[in-house]
Scaffold this motif. Sequence first.
Motif, PDB file in Angstrom:
ATOM      1  N   PHE A 125       0.799  -1.225   0.000  1.00  0.00           N
ATOM      2  CA  PHE A 125       0.000   0.000   0.000  1.00  0.00           C
ATOM      3  C   PHE A 125       0.835   1.281   0.000  1.00  0.00           C
ATOM      4  CE2 PHE A 125      -2.786  -3.232   1.917  1.00  0.00           C
ATOM      5  CZ  PHE A 125      -3.815  -3.190   0.997  1.00  0.00           C
ATOM      6  N   ALA A 126       1.993   1.278   0.688  1.00  0.00           N
ATOM      7  CA  ALA A 126       2.822   2.486   0.709  1.00  0.00           C
ATOM      8  C   ALA A 126       3.718   2.586  -0.526  1.00  0.00           C
ATOM      9  CB  ALA A 126       3.676   2.519   1.980  1.00  0.00           C
ATOM     10  N   PHE A 127       4.207   1.427  -0.992  1.00  0.00           N
ATOM     11  CA  PHE A 127       5.121   1.440  -2.132  1.00  0.00           C
ATOM     12  C   PHE A 127       4.515   0.799  -3.381  1.00  0.00           C
ATOM     13  CE2 PHE A 127       7.909   1.815   1.569  1.00  0.00           C
ATOM     14  CZ  PHE A 127       8.716   2.878   1.177  1.00  0.00           C
ATOM     15  N   HIS A 128       3.256   0.417  -3.305  1.00  0.00           N
ATOM     16  CA  HIS A 128       2.515  -0.112  -4.464  1.00  0.00           C
ATOM     17  C   HIS A 128       3.244  -1.276  -5.137  1.00  0.00           C
ATOM     18  CE1 HIS A 128       0.014   3.419  -3.943  1.00  0.00           C
ATOM     19  NE2 HIS A 128       1.076   4.182  -4.054  1.00  0.00           N
ATOM     20  N   GLU A 129       3.810  -2.169  -4.320  1.00  0.00           N
ATOM     21  CA  GLU A 129       4.473  -3.340  -4.863  1.00  0.00           C
ATOM     22  C   GLU A 129       3.417  -4.299  -5.416  1.00  0.00           C
ATOM     23  OE1 GLU A 129       6.970  -5.030  -1.875  1.00  0.00           O
ATOM     24  OE2 GLU A 129       8.251  -3.255  -1.723  1.00  0.00           O
ATOM     25  N   LYS A 130       3.639  -4.760  -6.618  1.00  0.00           N
ATOM     26  CA  LYS A 130       2.683  -5.657  -7.264  1.00  0.00           C
ATOM     27  C   LYS A 130       3.000  -7.100  -6.885  1.00  0.00           C
ATOM     28  CE  LYS A 130       1.817  -2.608 -11.209  1.00  0.00           C
ATOM     29  NZ  LYS A 130       1.871  -2.466 -12.692  1.00  0.00           N
ATOM     30  N   LEU A 131       1.998  -7.771  -6.368  1.00  0.00           N
ATOM     31  CA  LEU A 131       2.163  -9.163  -5.962  1.00  0.00           C
ATOM     32  C   LEU A 131       1.200 -10.034  -6.750  1.00  0.00           C
ATOM     33  CD1 LEU A 131       2.321  -8.738  -2.084  1.00  0.00           C
ATOM     34  CD2 LEU A 131       4.238  -9.003  -3.650  1.00  0.00           C
ATOM     35  N   SER A 132       1.715 -11.152  -7.207  1.00  0.00           N
ATOM     36  CA  SER A 132       0.867 -12.111  -7.914  1.00  0.00           C
ATOM     37  C   SER A 132       0.089 -12.941  -6.897  1.00  0.00           C
ATOM     38  CB  SER A 132       1.722 -13.030  -8.787  1.00  0.00           C
ATOM     39  OG  SER A 132       2.556 -13.840  -7.968  1.00  0.00           O
ATOM     40  N   ALA A 133      -0.868 -13.715  -7.385  1.00  0.00           N
ATOM     41  CA  ALA A 133      -1.612 -14.610  -6.501  1.00  0.00           C
ATOM     42  C   ALA A 133      -0.663 -15.598  -5.826  1.00  0.00           C
ATOM     43  CB  ALA A 133      -2.667 -15.357  -7.305  1.00  0.00           C
ATOM     44  N   ARG A 134       0.364 -16.010  -6.558  1.00  0.00           N
ATOM     45  CA  ARG A 134       1.351 -16.935  -6.003  1.00  0.00           C
ATOM     46  C   ARG A 134       2.119 -16.281  -4.856  1.00  0.00           C
ATOM     47  NH1 ARG A 134       5.983 -20.014  -9.620  1.00  0.00           N
ATOM     48  NH2 ARG A 134       6.969 -21.173  -7.928  1.00  0.00           N
ATOM     49  N   ASN A 135       2.469 -14.992  -5.008  1.00  0.00           N
ATOM     50  CA  ASN A 135       3.174 -14.280  -3.948  1.00  0.00           C
ATOM     51  C   ASN A 135       2.302 -14.139  -2.700  1.00  0.00           C
ATOM     52  OD1 ASN A 135       4.578 -12.055  -6.431  1.00  0.00           O
ATOM     53  ND2 ASN A 135       5.452 -13.942  -5.594  1.00  0.00           N
ATOM     54  N   TRP A 136       1.029 -13.796  -2.909  1.00  0.00           N
ATOM     55  CA  TRP A 136       0.108 -13.681  -1.769  1.00  0.00           C
ATOM     56  C   TRP A 136      -0.021 -15.024  -1.058  1.00  0.00           C
ATOM     57  CZ3 TRP A 136      -1.016  -9.398   0.501  1.00  0.00           C
ATOM     58  CH2 TRP A 136      -1.133  -8.209  -0.227  1.00  0.00           C
ATOM     59  N   ALA A 137      -0.040 -16.101  -1.828  1.00  0.00           N
ATOM     60  CA  ALA A 137      -0.091 -17.440  -1.234  1.00  0.00           C
ATOM     61  C   ALA A 137       1.164 -17.698  -0.405  1.00  0.00           C
ATOM     62  CB  ALA A 137      -0.230 -18.496  -2.322  1.00  0.00           C
ATOM     63  N   GLY A 138       2.311 -17.209  -0.899  1.00  0.00           N
ATOM     64  CA  GLY A 138       3.563 -17.360  -0.165  1.00  0.00           C
ATOM     65  C   GLY A 138       3.543 -16.639   1.167  1.00  0.00           C
ATOM     66  N   VAL A 139       2.965 -15.429   1.181  1.00  0.00           N
ATOM     67  CA  VAL A 139       2.838 -14.680   2.442  1.00  0.00           C
ATOM     68  C   VAL A 139       1.966 -15.451   3.428  1.00  0.00           C
ATOM     69  CG1 VAL A 139       1.932 -12.570   3.499  1.00  0.00           C
ATOM     70  CG2 VAL A 139       3.224 -12.424   1.363  1.00  0.00           C
ATOM     71  N   GLY A 140       0.841 -15.972   2.929  1.00  0.00           N
ATOM     72  CA  GLY A 140      -0.041 -16.754   3.791  1.00  0.00           C
ATOM     73  C   GLY A 140       0.625 -18.012   4.316  1.00  0.00           C
ATOM     74  N   LEU A 141       1.382 -18.687   3.468  1.00  0.00           N
ATOM     75  CA  LEU A 141       2.089 -19.896   3.890  1.00  0.00           C
ATOM     76  C   LEU A 141       3.193 -19.587   4.896  1.00  0.00           C
ATOM     77  CD1 LEU A 141       2.355 -21.810   0.489  1.00  0.00           C
ATOM     78  CD2 LEU A 141       1.107 -22.565   2.524  1.00  0.00           C
ATOM     79  N   ALA A 142       3.831 -18.409   4.742  1.00  0.00           N
ATOM     80  CA  ALA A 142       4.880 -18.015   5.687  1.00  0.00           C
ATOM     81  C   ALA A 142       4.300 -17.856   7.091  1.00  0.00           C
ATOM     82  CB  ALA A 142       5.531 -16.705   5.234  1.00  0.00           C
ATOM     83  N   VAL A 143       3.146 -17.213   7.170  1.00  0.00           N
ATOM     84  CA  VAL A 143       2.467 -17.072   8.462  1.00  0.00           C
ATOM     85  C   VAL A 143       2.073 -18.448   8.995  1.00  0.00           C
ATOM     86  CG1 VAL A 143       0.415 -16.170   9.622  1.00  0.00           C
ATOM     87  CG2 VAL A 143       1.635 -14.736   7.972  1.00  0.00           C
ATOM     88  N   SER A 144       1.562 -19.300   8.129  1.00  0.00           N
ATOM     89  CA  SER A 144       1.146 -20.646   8.525  1.00  0.00           C
ATOM     90  C   SER A 144       2.318 -21.462   9.058  1.00  0.00           C
ATOM     91  CB  SER A 144       0.512 -21.387   7.346  1.00  0.00           C
ATOM     92  OG  SER A 144      -0.631 -20.697   6.873  1.00  0.00           O
ATOM     93  N   ALA A 145       3.497 -21.294   8.427  1.00  0.00           N
ATOM     94  CA  ALA A 145       4.683 -22.034   8.854  1.00  0.00           C
ATOM     95  C   ALA A 145       5.045 -21.702  10.300  1.00  0.00           C
ATOM     96  CB  ALA A 145       5.867 -21.729   7.937  1.00  0.00           C
ATOM     97  N   VAL A 146       4.976 -20.420  10.653  1.00  0.00           N
ATOM     98  CA  VAL A 146       5.266 -20.000  12.027  1.00  0.00           C
ATOM     99  C   VAL A 146       4.239 -20.577  12.985  1.00  0.00           C
ATOM    100  CG1 VAL A 146       5.523 -18.026  13.579  1.00  0.00           C
ATOM    101  CG2 VAL A 146       6.386 -17.886  11.241  1.00  0.00           C
ATOM    102  N   LEU A 147       2.960 -20.528  12.588  1.00  0.00           N
ATOM    103  CA  LEU A 147       1.900 -21.055  13.443  1.00  0.00           C
ATOM    104  C   LEU A 147       2.049 -22.562  13.669  1.00  0.00           C
ATOM    105  CD1 LEU A 147      -1.184 -19.090  12.043  1.00  0.00           C
ATOM    106  CD2 LEU A 147      -0.003 -18.741  14.218  1.00  0.00           C
ATOM    107  N   VAL A 148       2.461 -23.286  12.609  1.00  0.00           N
ATOM    108  CA  VAL A 148       2.666 -24.731  12.745  1.00  0.00           C
ATOM    109  C   VAL A 148       3.792 -25.006  13.749  1.00  0.00           C
ATOM    110  CG1 VAL A 148       3.539 -26.788  11.568  1.00  0.00           C
ATOM    111  CG2 VAL A 148       1.798 -25.358  10.469  1.00  0.00           C
ATOM    112  N   LEU A 149       4.853 -24.187  13.686  1.00  0.00           N
ATOM    113  CA  LEU A 149       6.013 -24.412  14.549  1.00  0.00           C
ATOM    114  C   LEU A 149       5.670 -24.213  16.008  1.00  0.00           C
ATOM    115  CD1 LEU A 149       9.033 -25.019  14.654  1.00  0.00           C
ATOM    116  CD2 LEU A 149       9.455 -22.561  14.510  1.00  0.00           C
ATOM    117  N   ILE A 150       4.856 -23.201  16.330  1.00  0.00           N
ATOM    118  CA  ILE A 150       4.580 -22.909  17.739  1.00  0.00           C
ATOM    119  C   ILE A 150       3.257 -23.494  18.199  1.00  0.00           C
ATOM    120  CG2 ILE A 150       5.988 -20.826  17.777  1.00  0.00           C
ATOM    121  CD1 ILE A 150       2.269 -20.390  17.718  1.00  0.00           C
ATOM    122  N   GLY A 151       2.537 -24.152  17.270  1.00  0.00           N
ATOM    123  CA  GLY A 151       1.212 -24.688  17.601  1.00  0.00           C
ATOM    124  C   GLY A 151       1.263 -25.896  18.534  1.00  0.00           C
TER     125      GLY A 151
END
Length: 282
Positions: free
Chosen positions: A256-282
């Motif tokens: 939003f501040a730098f208007h970086e364009k992300l593909s659907a695959r990139n957004w999926a990567g961000v979601g998976l990154a969060v999921s990876a942390v949650l799996v580790l501490i879950g």
Amino acid sequence: MHYLALSITCSVLVSVLLKLARRHDIDVRQAVAVNYAVAASLCVALLQPSLDTLQRPATPWAVLIALGLLLPSVFLAMAASVRHAGIVRSDAAQRLSLFIPLLAAFLFFGQPLTGKVGAGIAVAFAALACLIGRPQQGPQAGDEGRGRWAWPLAVWLGYGVIDVLFKQLSKAGTQFAGGLLAAFVLAGIVITVTLLALRVRWTWRNAGAGVLLGLANFGNILFYIRAHQQYADDPAVVFAAMNIGVITLGTLVGAFAFHEKLSARNWAGVGLAVSAVLVLIG
């Protein structure tokens, strides 16, 4: 909780400053050199490290020297990653590097691999693949296209190795603050000597940028330590909140501040990154 919020903010602020450096014609190499002088000074003033542990015969100087070489190198790689791949991918790649020490633990140090850790590592690699996938041939082909996946990969690997080295430092009985100070000083010497050898022309403008970078860099470390002290009985909360917070805030700032364009695959990567942390501490 305010310490965590401040640590997350400082971490993302480092990426923002690196993003703005090119726009304002800042020599990142000079800024990184000054950053280590500022960080070392703040380490002495605020953490008051004991240097006794560094004078022991068992002090792992090979590890400290490796940190002195790697820290400035990875900082410059982070700057290149932010420039070519953006804040979102770079911050996510940096946070995913936390899984490299886990890999090292069971590959080299004999720790058994649990199902939870194995699942977390698998999700982390999936996230990394989504974040740094090679762009399609076209306008971003060539060096720019390679930079969009090669630099985040370098950030991921570099910060992961640094984490392993810091863990080895603690296993050797070196006090954290003393080891951190030694690493900062050695890193500052390495990059300063390199710039002097290259006969780089120093400017106050670049030094000023380095002061800001050093304040943000050390602020991230200091507030993270304070957060662990505040939640001493629940370190998993600090670990999860820090990593997920940086990925989330970095995504919001980059998109939003730098208007970086992300593909659907990139957004999926961000979601998976969060999921990876949650799996580790879950």
